[in-house]
Design an enzyme around this catalytic site. Structure first.
Site, short mmCIF file in Angstrom:
data_model
loop_
_atom_site.label_atom_id
_atom_site.label_comp_id
_atom_site.label_asym_id
_atom_site.label_seq_id
_atom_site.Cartn_x
_atom_site.Cartn_y
_atom_site.Cartn_z
CG MET A 138 -26.54 -31.56 -20.76
SD MET A 138 -25.87 -30.30 -19.67
CE MET A 138 -25.62 -31.24 -18.16
CG HIS A 139 -31.10 -32.44 -18.05
ND1 HIS A 139 -30.11 -32.41 -17.08
CD2 HIS A 139 -31.24 -31.16 -18.49
CE1 HIS A 139 -29.68 -31.16 -16.95
NE2 HIS A 139 -30.35 -30.39 -17.79
CG ASP A 176 -26.36 -29.59 -24.64
OD1 ASP A 176 -26.22 -29.44 -23.40
OD2 ASP A 176 -27.46 -29.46 -25.20
#
Length: 496
Positions: free
Chosen positions: A81-82, A240
């Protein structure tokens, strides 16, 4: 035979699963790659390495199983993520992606909090500004690389770049979008007010879907590269952790999922957004429609054991995880006074401290491989307990605990976590991580199951249950107190 493929674009490599329509894992494949750290605290990867790895994984799954591309009826995606992918007007990658563990944006985090105000930011996005999130990375590009920022036309996350390469579509899902600090988590849509306040053009953002929705089909070019059939449906997928929850059956209130991978995550589903005024835990949309979830995140969980193993190897040892675990089994709880703070790359929950660093406290001449290894296991377990405590304070139901990830493969580490928490822990028969959740979402999106809950019921079963050791529980209560006190004593000393 019909199959779906689940792809997980991880930090250390991309993993793929070939899964039958009944939910049986037929094949797995992984392609590894590295992380670039051009400066201390920085972490970058080339998005095209992700795509090359994903295409290779798909080809290996088909070749190793003997399945034909035409038998694959859907693809699900998940990933770290991110992490930010910046594309120009020709859809070319402008610069390496800034990863979730990159800490360079502390100045931008402070700016966002001051510009919007802490309370207003939490109201708008359900979260506080953190260095891992995506919005600060966009502002860093604007402040530090203005020429590159001037070229920016599209912003994608890791798994969404793979979708773009597969289908040509720029899309994301509600769970991954929740971690960008640009999303109205309660409303499951982009936060126009946040975008306006930060002067970020909404046109750079992808269209948002629920996780099992089909949002693209494999192009002819991608079909040639990966071995799939043109037109194969690709669902939105999930970040995830949300995908991992789907793959572990955490699709209702009550179960809690603890994942010990590179990072450590405590995940609980909720029927409404978790609104903690202090934003001490992350509050995101779940990959299952109508649900939200809360998360506590450690940055270096399994990553701490990998660091320790690599350290031994740099000293000339050929030691590996089973050897370290065997040595740790010979050491009593609390490691004869040795305590480890697992803050090798800073920490999120509960400290939100990018300056925090790893510490061994209590070393003696008798400290050996087993002491160091068990201390790392215990330090990670203490950090997970911090998140569990915060979730309990927020009123989240925690009826049962599931353990997943690489750490769950260790019987000793599982027992340590159970005893630190004082709770029984269940391990599932299928533990293929987020890639399995991505495959489940593809099965739901293509009609094999009506919902993630139905898929979980059909595909998952309990492998074993680990009970807390009563003698360890008491030792670890004192150990956690020392762990917390050690951080408090050192927190003002970490900054260089």
């Amino acid at each position: 035979m019909s199959y779906v493929i689940g792809i997980d674009v991880g930090t250390s490599g991309t993993k793929g699963l070939l899964v039958s329509e009944s939910g049986r894992v037929a094949r797995t494949a992984t392609v590894e790659y590295g992380v670039s750290t051009p400066r201390p605290g920085w972490a970058e990867q080339d998005p095209d390495d992700w795509w090359k790895a994903s295409a290779e994984v798909i080809k290996r799954l088909l070749a190793d199983s003997g399945a034909r591309g035409a038998e694959v009826v859907g693809v699900g995606l998940t990933g770290q993520m991110h992490s930010s992918v910046f594309l120009d007007g020709n859809d070319g990658v402008i610069r390496p992606a800034l990863l979730w563990c990159d800490q360079r944006v502390s100045g931008e985090v402070e700016y966002i909090t001051e510009k919007i105000g802490f309370d207003r930011l939490v109201t708008l996005t359900n979260n506080r500004a953190l260095t891992g999130f995506t919005a600060p990375k966009v502002l860093w590009l604007k402040n530090s690389e203005p020429q590159n920022y001037g070229r920016l036309k599209s912003l994608l996350l890791a798994k969404d770049y793979i979708r773009f390469k597969l289908t040509g579509e720029k899309a994301t899902d509600v769970s991954d979008a929740s971690g960008m600090l640009l999303f109205d988590v309660a409303g499951r849509e982009w936060s126009r007010e946040t975008l306006d306040l930060l002067e970020i053009d909404a046109s750079i953002l992808a269209r948002v879907y629920e996780s099992s929705q089909i949002c693209g089909r494999v192009s002819k070019e991608a079909a040639l590269a990966a071995g799939l059939e043109p037109g194969t449906p690709v669902v939105a997928g999930a970040g995830d952790q949300a995908a991992g929850a789907i793959g572990n059956g955490v699709v209702r209130e009550g179960p809690v999922l603890i994942t010990v991978g590179t990072s450590g995550v405590v995940f609980a589903a909720s029927e409404k957004p978790v609104m903690d005024p202090l934003a001490r835990i992350h509050s995101f949309c779940h990959a299952s429609p109508g649900l939200w979830h809360a998360m506590g995140v450690m940055l270096s969980a399994g990553g701490s054991t990998r660091w320790l193993r690599d350290l031994f190897r740099q000293a000339g040892s050929d030691i590996d995880y089973p050897d370290m675990g065997a040595a740790a089994e010979e050491v009593p709880p609390r490691c004869e006074g040795l305590t480890f703070l697992p803050y090798l790359t800073g920490e999120r929950t509960p400290h939100f401290d990018p300056e925090a660093r790893g510490v061994f406290s209590g070393l003696s001449l008798g400290s050996g491989v087993g002491h160091l290894t068990r201390a790392v296991m215990e330090g990670v377990a203490y950090g997970l307990k911090d998140s569990v405590n915060l979730m309990a304070e927020s009123g989240l139901r925690m009826d049962e605990v599931y353990l997943s990830g690489g750490g769950a493969k260790s019987a000793l580490w599982s027992a340590v976590i159970s005893s630190v928490l004082g709770l029984p822990i269940k391990r599932l028969s299928v533990d293929e991580g987020p890639a399995f959740g991505a495959a489940i979402l593809a099965l739901v999106g293509t009609g094999a199951f009506s919902s993630a809950a139905e898929a979980a019921e059909a595909t998952l079963s309990i492998r074993d249950e680990i009970e807390p050791d009563p003698d360890w529980v008491n030792a670890y209560e004192a150990g956690h107190e020392r762990f917390a006190a050690l951080y408090e004593a050192l927190k003002d000393k970490f900054a260089i």
